[in-house]
Design an enzyme around this catalytic site. Structure first.
Site, short mmCIF file in Angstrom:
data_model
loop_
_atom_site.label_atom_id
_atom_site.label_comp_id
_atom_site.label_asym_id
_atom_site.label_seq_id
_atom_site.Cartn_x
_atom_site.Cartn_y
_atom_site.Cartn_z
N TYR A 152 8.83 -2.75 -0.06
CA TYR A 152 7.49 -3.24 -0.42
C TYR A 152 6.77 -3.62 0.85
O TYR A 152 7.27 -4.38 1.67
CB TYR A 152 7.58 -4.46 -1.35
CG TYR A 152 6.21 -5.00 -1.71
CD1 TYR A 152 5.37 -4.31 -2.57
CD2 TYR A 152 5.75 -6.20 -1.16
CE1 TYR A 152 4.10 -4.80 -2.89
CE2 TYR A 152 4.49 -6.70 -1.48
CZ TYR A 152 3.67 -5.99 -2.34
OH TYR A 152 2.42 -6.47 -2.65
N ASP A 247 8.12 -3.41 9.57
CA ASP A 247 7.34 -4.37 8.82
C ASP A 247 8.08 -5.70 8.86
O ASP A 247 9.06 -5.91 8.14
CB ASP A 247 7.16 -3.89 7.37
CG ASP A 247 6.33 -4.86 6.55
OD1 ASP A 247 6.05 -5.97 7.03
OD2 ASP A 247 5.98 -4.50 5.40
N LYS A 275 2.47 -13.82 6.99
CA LYS A 275 3.23 -14.99 6.55
C LYS A 275 3.34 -16.08 7.62
O LYS A 275 2.38 -16.79 7.86
CB LYS A 275 4.57 -14.54 5.99
CG LYS A 275 4.32 -13.65 4.75
CD LYS A 275 5.50 -13.29 3.89
CE LYS A 275 4.98 -12.61 2.62
NZ LYS A 275 5.61 -11.38 2.26
C1 LIG Z 1 4.64 -10.18 1.92
C2 LIG Z 1 4.86 -8.86 2.52
C3 LIG Z 1 3.82 -7.93 2.69
C4 LIG Z 1 2.44 -8.16 2.14
O1 LIG Z 1 1.80 -9.23 2.71
P1 LIG Z 1 0.52 -9.85 1.93
O2 LIG Z 1 0.03 -10.90 2.85
O3 LIG Z 1 1.05 -10.36 0.64
O4 LIG Z 1 -0.44 -8.74 1.74
C5 LIG Z 1 4.08 -6.77 3.36
N1 LIG Z 1 5.31 -6.50 3.83
C6 LIG Z 1 6.33 -7.35 3.67
C7 LIG Z 1 7.66 -7.01 4.23
C8 LIG Z 1 6.15 -8.55 3.00
O5 LIG Z 1 7.19 -9.37 2.83
#
Ligand SMILES: *Cc1c(COP(=O)(O)O)cnc(C)c1O
Length: 440
Positions: A152, A247, A275
């Protein structure tokens, strides 16, 4: 007719709000996981948080392991973060012009992550990934993106693709509203399966712009890369002239002060962040090799922009959070606490005769209710977990005052504000919850 005496639920105010919310917002929420739908409960409405605790609108308090899904590594309402945000807002919240805070936070991140030579701030992890993909395609002049089954990366169209059945497949959209041709350029492979990645490159190598993966998967629950896997991906990308995108929206500054890339000694070409670097305010960022980043507008032709990007409130919350994280004792402490909980959950499971695989990387972890407690190495393994067991586990913990993520496929987060007492209490209640699971 006898009138029914209304049952005063301890969640009555949350339920009233949910009824209203459902009428006004799809599913009553601003993000699907918050609905508690997959664990068969109505959502909580949270009023406040402090340290390791949250308080709902009915006055129930919980030890919190959701921690806003990762940003709050220092816990709720850290006084220094609060003060920094309060100070900034007294000067203004956004200018649509450059601010010194962007330069400062950019410097801190580039210093912490050597692979990030330049960085661009955006407003969410989704935006970071979306922009990184555009940049990878712009840089390589290629179309194809390789992603992991179950991976994701936010709700980016091209990556909302369901897994094929083990083999490399051209993905099909997993949501209506995404044309097939948008995902036709996305290849899906299982995580931890190097031969599958090799096969994808053997077939499509010269057309592949990038592999995107979390170095430690966190969005199917926590799944660690097996020895040599990330190295293998790096080698494949180098040989084919494709980019490796990590990511690290979740893992960045979470599993190590320099990200999972430092933990595994791999240098990605591009890194996505979010985050923690926003300290609880909306933020995202992507960065990496200077020669690639210099293609981003206005330095180069790959367009990407944002009204609130790099806004000083988020920058100040991020700067303060990262500054506090420079005290490496914090990571040490997080590791000790999370290990205590990991060990405790395993013992609870054993005592309750409940099959669980507890998988952890630093202060993020997931107890998987997998068949016979077998380890989970990829999405297919995760899908075998007993979701009914997890739901029961979740519900007992919730009613006992422990808030964990409402899905088997999410990571729990320990923050620097959690105490040994919180952890011990959680372990004891987890044993109770696991006994309830085993009884069924
Ligand atoms: C939370 C998350 C996202 C998305 O970030 P948002 O700020 O919710 O758009 C993308 N990649 C990873 C690995 C995540 O944990």
């Amino acid at each position: 007719m006898k009138k029914k005496t209304p049952v005063v639920s301890r969640y009555a105010k949350s339920q009233t709000l949910f009824t209203k919310a459902r009428d006004l917002m799809p599913g009553g929420v601003s993000s699907p996981v918050r609905s508690f739908k997959s664990v068969g409960r109505d959502p909580l409405f949270i009023q406040s948080g402090e340290g390791s605790m949250v308080l709902d609108v009915d006055g129930n308090s919980y030890i919190d392991y959701v921690m806003s899904y990762g940003p709050l590594i220092l816990g709720h309402c850290h006084p220094a973060v609060q003060a920094a945000v309060a100070k900034q807002i007294s000067h203004g919240s956004s200018f649509g012009c450059c601010s010194a805070s962007e330069v400062e936070l950019a410097g801190m991140i580039c210093q912490a992550m050597p692979a990030v030579e330049m960085i661009r701030f955006v407003n969410s992890g989704t935006e970071a990934v979306m922009s990184a993909l555009r940049l990878a395609r712009g840089f390589t002049g290629r179309k194809l993106i390789v992603k992991m089954a179950g991976g994701y990366h936010g709700h980016v169209d091209a990556l909302l693709v369901q897994a094929g059945s083990g083999a490399t497949t051209h993905g099909h959209p997993s949501s209506p509203g995404i044309p097939e041709n948008v995902t036709a350029n996305t290849l899906v492979i299982p995580f931890n399966d190097l031969p599958a990645a090799q096969a994808a490159f053997a077939k499509f190598g010269p057309q592949i712009a990038a592999i995107i993966t979390e170095p430690v998967m966190g969005n199917i629950g926590v799944v660690l890369p097996q020895g040599g896997y990330l190295e293998g991906l790096r080698t494949l990308c180098d040989a084919a002239g494709a980019l490796l995108i990590f990511d690290e929206v979740m893992t960045g500054f979470r599993v190590h002060p320099s990200g999972a890339q430092a933990l595994h000694c791999i240098k990605p070409d591009l890194t996505c962040l979010g985050k923690i670097i926003g300290g609880g305010l909306p933020v995202g960022a992507y960065g990496g090799r200077r020669d690639i980043m210099n293609l981003v507008s206005p330095a180069g032709p790959v367009y990407q922009a944002g009204t609130l990007s790099g806004n000083p409130l988020a920058m100040q919350a991020g700067i303060t959070t990262l500054r506090l994280l420079q005290d490496l004792d914090i990571y040490q402490r997080l590791d000790v606490l999370a290990k205590q909980l990991e060990d405790g959950l395993r013992q609870s499971a054993k005592a309750a005769q409940c099959a669980v695989s507890v998988q952890r990387c630093g202060s993020m972890f997931t107890p998987f209710f997998s068949p016979d407690g077998a380890p989970v190495h990829n999405y297919a393994d995760a899908l075998l977990c007993d979701q009914a067991a997890f739901s029961k586990f979740f519900q007992v913990l919730l009613d006992e005052g422990v808030l964990i993520p409402p899905s088997q496929f999410e990571a729990w987060f320990v923050s620097a504000a959690h105490s040994e007492n919180d952890i011990e209490k959680t372990i004891a209640l987890a044993e109770k919850a696991m006994r309830a699971v085993a009884e069924k």
